[in-house]
Design an enzyme around this catalytic site. Structure first.
Site, PDB file in Angstrom:
ATOM      1  CG  ASP A  76      -1.868   1.135   1.308  1.00 46.38           C
ATOM      2  OD1 ASP A  76      -1.695   2.123   0.555  1.00 46.38           O
ATOM      3  OD2 ASP A  76      -2.792   1.067   2.137  1.00 46.38           O
ATOM      4  CG  ASN A 107       1.623   5.311 -11.551  1.00 52.00           C
ATOM      5  OD1 ASN A 107       1.269   6.106 -12.417  1.00 52.00           O
ATOM      6  ND2 ASN A 107       0.977   4.169 -11.341  1.00 52.00           N
ATOM      7  CE1 TYR A 136      -6.705  12.088  -8.824  1.00 53.20           C
ATOM      8  CE2 TYR A 136      -7.226  13.816 -10.405  1.00 53.20           C
ATOM      9  CZ  TYR A 136      -6.478  12.706 -10.041  1.00 53.20           C
ATOM     10  OH  TYR A 136      -5.503  12.229 -10.884  1.00 53.20           O
ATOM     11  CE  LYS A 166      -2.888  12.734  -8.958  1.00 51.60           C
ATOM     12  NZ  LYS A 166      -1.707  11.838  -8.853  1.00 51.60           N
ATOM     13  CB  THR A 178      -5.869   5.010 -17.222  1.00 53.65           C
ATOM     14  OG1 THR A 178      -6.426   5.964 -16.302  1.00 53.65           O
ATOM     15  CG2 THR A 178      -4.763   5.675 -18.042  1.00 53.65           C
TER      16      THR A 178
END
Length: 237
Positions: free
Chosen positions: A59, A86, A156, A160, A191
């Site tokens: 994790d 990543n 989110y 970032k 993705t």
């Protein structure tokens, strides 16, 4: 070619998986982490050069697991030349037409996302930097265009933005150790990020992002490439 050893977190699908395959094809040794044992095993089994690949259940938001992943990579391949942070996901706060503002989101889903997206890269940096210092290697953080352009009430996006700041924060320290730091900020990419499986029609495939990461890792000694932003044609933001 100088064979390198690269550790990539969260690499059983999407950008991480494509990067791992690309690097293995180029002759490098790669360790990949993932939380799902089934997905990790399937990815490892599908790779044609198993001697160049190490799969590790870990994790990215757990310190002990991250330290162990770095230690196992060095034990298996003898060194660590690069680490790619990543691992990351969204808790329903997608960009574009399906964006979910904080006011409408589910707070129960936020802590794992924030820990993986923000704490995860910091943990990887702490565990990897001593080894990268020895090899004069590189740390790559996968950010997002969402970390360069705000989206309304999007948590989110906020995580970032944190990665964008973290990359420069780490660079200021790492450069004194002879270690390079690169922020790769992709735009909309086709993705598994998209919960309903439907990316925007203009979304780019993951392969160009993997090539951008490979480009960062291939920089000559003494050159630090710090920020790569890669968008699909058709994404105005």
């Amino acid at each position: 070619m100088n064979r390198k050893t690269v550790l990539i977190t969260g690499a059983t699908s999407g950008i991480g998986a494509h990067t791992a395959r690309l690097l293995i094809e180029r002759g490098h040794c790669v360790a990949v982490t993932g939380r799902n044992e089934g997905k990790l095993r399937a990815f490892v089994d599908a790779v044609a050069c198993p001697d160049q690949l190490l799969g590790i259940i870990a994790d990215a938001a757990d310190w002990d697991a991250t330290q162990a992943a770095v230690d196992r990579t060095v034990e298996r391949f003898g060194a660590l030349d690069a680490a790619v942070a990543n691992a990351g996901f969204t808790a329903g706060d997608h960009l574009g037409t399906t964006a979910v503002p904080i006011a409408d989101g589910d707070p129960a889903l936020w802590p794992p996302m924030v820990l993986t997206n923000v704490l995860g890269p910091a943990l990887l940096a702490k565990a990897a930097l001593p080894h990268l210092r020895e090899t004069r290697g590189r740390l790559v953080l996968i950010g997002s265009v969402a970390g360069l352009k705000n989206a309304p009430g999007n948590l989110y996006s906020a995580t970032k933005w944190a990665v964008t700041g973290l990359a420069e924060n780490i660079r200021l320290h790492a450069t004194t150790l002879g270690v390079g730091v690169t922020l790769v900020a992709p735009g909309m990419t086709d993705t598994p990020f998209w919960a309903d499986g439907t990316a925007p029609p203009f979304a780019m495939p993951a392969e160009p992002v993997a090539e951008a990461i490979r480009f960062a890792l291939d920089q000559p000694d003494g050159v630090d490439l710090n920020t790569l932003t890669i968008r699909p044609i058709g994404q105005p933001v």
